[in-house]
Scaffold this motif. Structure first.
Motif, mmCIF file in Angstrom:
data_model
loop_
_atom_site.group_PDB
_atom_site.id
_atom_site.type_symbol
_atom_site.label_atom_id
_atom_site.label_comp_id
_atom_site.label_asym_id
_atom_site.label_seq_id
_atom_site.Cartn_x
_atom_site.Cartn_y
_atom_site.Cartn_z
ATOM 1 N N LEU A 1 0.805 -1.213 0.000
ATOM 2 C CA LEU A 1 0.000 0.000 0.000
ATOM 3 C C LEU A 1 0.843 1.271 0.000
ATOM 4 C CD1 LEU A 1 -2.659 -1.195 2.598
ATOM 5 C CD2 LEU A 1 -2.756 -1.318 0.103
ATOM 6 N N VAL A 2 2.119 1.144 0.353
ATOM 7 C CA VAL A 2 3.043 2.275 0.325
ATOM 8 C C VAL A 2 4.215 1.881 -0.559
ATOM 9 C CG1 VAL A 2 4.602 3.728 1.676
ATOM 10 C CG2 VAL A 2 2.370 3.080 2.614
ATOM 11 N N GLU A 3 4.586 2.760 -1.456
ATOM 12 C CA GLU A 3 5.685 2.464 -2.373
ATOM 13 C C GLU A 3 7.005 2.402 -1.610
ATOM 14 O OE1 GLU A 3 7.788 4.358 -6.381
ATOM 15 O OE2 GLU A 3 6.007 5.280 -5.481
ATOM 16 N N PRO A 4 7.795 1.340 -1.780
ATOM 17 C CA PRO A 4 9.098 1.251 -1.103
ATOM 18 C C PRO A 4 9.978 2.449 -1.438
ATOM 19 C CG PRO A 4 8.501 -0.871 -2.046
ATOM 20 C CD PRO A 4 7.475 0.106 -2.534
ATOM 21 N N GLY A 5 10.647 2.967 -0.408
ATOM 22 C CA GLY A 5 11.464 4.159 -0.567
ATOM 23 C C GLY A 5 10.762 5.435 -0.176
ATOM 24 N N ARG A 6 9.455 5.332 0.094
ATOM 25 C CA ARG A 6 8.692 6.507 0.496
ATOM 26 C C ARG A 6 8.583 6.567 2.010
ATOM 27 N NH1 ARG A 6 2.385 7.138 0.093
ATOM 28 N NH2 ARG A 6 2.717 7.225 2.334
ATOM 29 N N ASP A 7 8.412 7.747 2.564
ATOM 30 C CA ASP A 7 8.242 7.899 4.001
ATOM 31 C C ASP A 7 6.844 7.452 4.414
ATOM 32 O OD1 ASP A 7 10.780 8.860 4.256
ATOM 33 O OD2 ASP A 7 10.207 10.970 4.229
ATOM 34 N N ALA A 8 6.782 6.758 5.552
ATOM 35 C CA ALA A 8 5.507 6.290 6.092
ATOM 36 C C ALA A 8 5.324 6.859 7.489
ATOM 37 C CB ALA A 8 5.468 4.763 6.128
ATOM 38 N N GLN A 9 4.067 7.025 7.881
ATOM 39 C CA GLN A 9 3.735 7.529 9.204
ATOM 40 C C GLN A 9 3.422 6.370 10.144
ATOM 41 O OE1 GLN A 9 4.118 10.790 9.820
ATOM 42 N NE2 GLN A 9 4.726 10.955 7.657
#
Length: 364
Positions: free
Chosen positions: A126-134
């Motif tokens: 659901l979140v692209e690898p390499g992107r910041d997550a909360q």
């Protein structure tokens, strides 16, 4: 009489023969001591007397009493004393740099690892690898059709039990009590299955950068509960997990004055670091196969257990933090670590090593 050029060879032969006799005598004494301790100690004493004490006594007797040195005795005594003093000073007084070398791997702490909470097939990230997550953000979705159907069945059973309970509680108290217990049991089972159902959505435990090794191969893969998907990392999270043998752990604990590191991909660059923490207690599980002898490391492993790298001897694990942090793309990379212990004369190191050999050989 010696021919030209023989003296250097004879000198080398004398030194090599002395080392050979001493090594063989110590090896034999050590082997016998493991079987018969008293006899081994006696044999070691005899070997020490024959290889060290007796030659020294003969040499001193020659210098002090031999008629050949009557006119040059004072000079011989002076030179011998000076040479002996120089050797003793070099061995026991002159400090030399003292370091311990070890290997480690770039490691992400356990609390940064993303692990599944239930079995299932990973359908999508659901979140692209390499992107910041909360923190708390959904990162991946798993699918388990059997789990969904089981929850539906339990919900239907619970609804039926409640209807039967409403019908029986005024007319048959015994039956109502039984149904009430069945309702409580079904509710508990349903709670567990709903938790597993909620676990099909994998969420971030902290804010940071999402790192998923082999992300392209994950969709459609069946994952067991607790299997790692990736990491959510901040800049300070990656550390170097270093493995050291039991013989070096006390020295690293008590006398480390500095830490230097070289990454295998950049051996020319020396990075300063510090010991962040020590994993308490000895263990035999190796963090990475890269540290085993099969992977180019220094830790010998038990070949009878190919599924899990297990060291033949106890090891200790330290986490080293490097100044300036580590890039996320070097996770799992080999790192060469040097622990600096200041300076110490050679003789004290040798005595410490002999003590460790004695303790390990005779298990005392």
């Amino acid at each position: 009489m010696t021919a030209d050029g023989e003296r250097p060879w004879l000198f080398v032969y004398a030194v090599a023969a002395f080392i050979y006799r001493t090594t063989v005598s110590i090896a034999i004494a050590s082997f016998i001591a493991t079987q018969y301790f008293v006899f081994g100690v006696l044999l070691a004493g005899l070997a020490l007397f024959g290889t060290v004490v007796s030659p020294l006594v003969k040499g001193l007797k020659f210098i002090l009493t031999d008629p050949k040195l009557n006119r040059r005795r004072s000079r011989a005594v002076t030179l011998t004393s000076a040479a002996t003093g120089a050797v003793l000073a070099l061995l026991f007084v002159v400090p030399l740099p003292y370091t311990t070398m070890a290997q480690g791997v770039v490691w992400a702490p356990d609390d940064t690892q993303i692990r599944t909470k239930t079995d299932g097939i990973l359908t999508t990230l659901l979140v692209e690898p390499g992107r910041d997550a909360q923190a708390g953000e959904a990162l991946a979705a798993l699918e388990d059709p059997s789990l969904d159907s089981r929850v539906a069945v339990l919900e239907a059973q619970l609804a039926e039990l409640r209807l039967r309970y409403d019908a029986a509680r005024l007319g048959d108290r015994v039956q109502a009590q039984i149904l009430q217990e069945q309702i409580a049991s079904t509710q508990e089972i349903l709670r567990v299955y709903r938790e597993r159902q909620a676990g099909l959505i994998v969420r971030a435990s902290q804010a940071g950068r999402l790192i998923v090794p082999g992300a392209v191969d994950l969709p459609g893969r069946y994952l067991r509960r607790g299997e790692r998907i990736g990491y959510v990392l901040t800049a300070d999270d990656p550390v170097v997990r270093v493995v050291v043998p039991q013989t070096d752990v006390d020295l690293i604990r008590s006398r480390t004055q500095g830490v230097a590191a070289r990454l295998a991909e950049k051996p020319e660059e020396v990075r300063a670091g510090s010991i962040l923490r020590e994993v308490p207690g000895a263990q035999q599980e190796i963090p990475s196969l890269a540290l085993a002898t099969q992977g180019g490391g220094t830790i010998a492993v038990d070949a009878s257990n190919p599924q899990k790298p297990v060291a033949l001897q106890s090891i200790f694990v330290f986490d080293v933090q490097l100044a300036g942090g580590l890039p996320f793309n070097v996770l799992g990379e080999r790192v060469y670590i040097r622990f600096d212990h200041g300076a110490e004369p050679i003789a004290w190191r040798a005595l410490r090593s002999l003590r460790q050999v004695f303790l390990s050989q005779f298990r005392v």
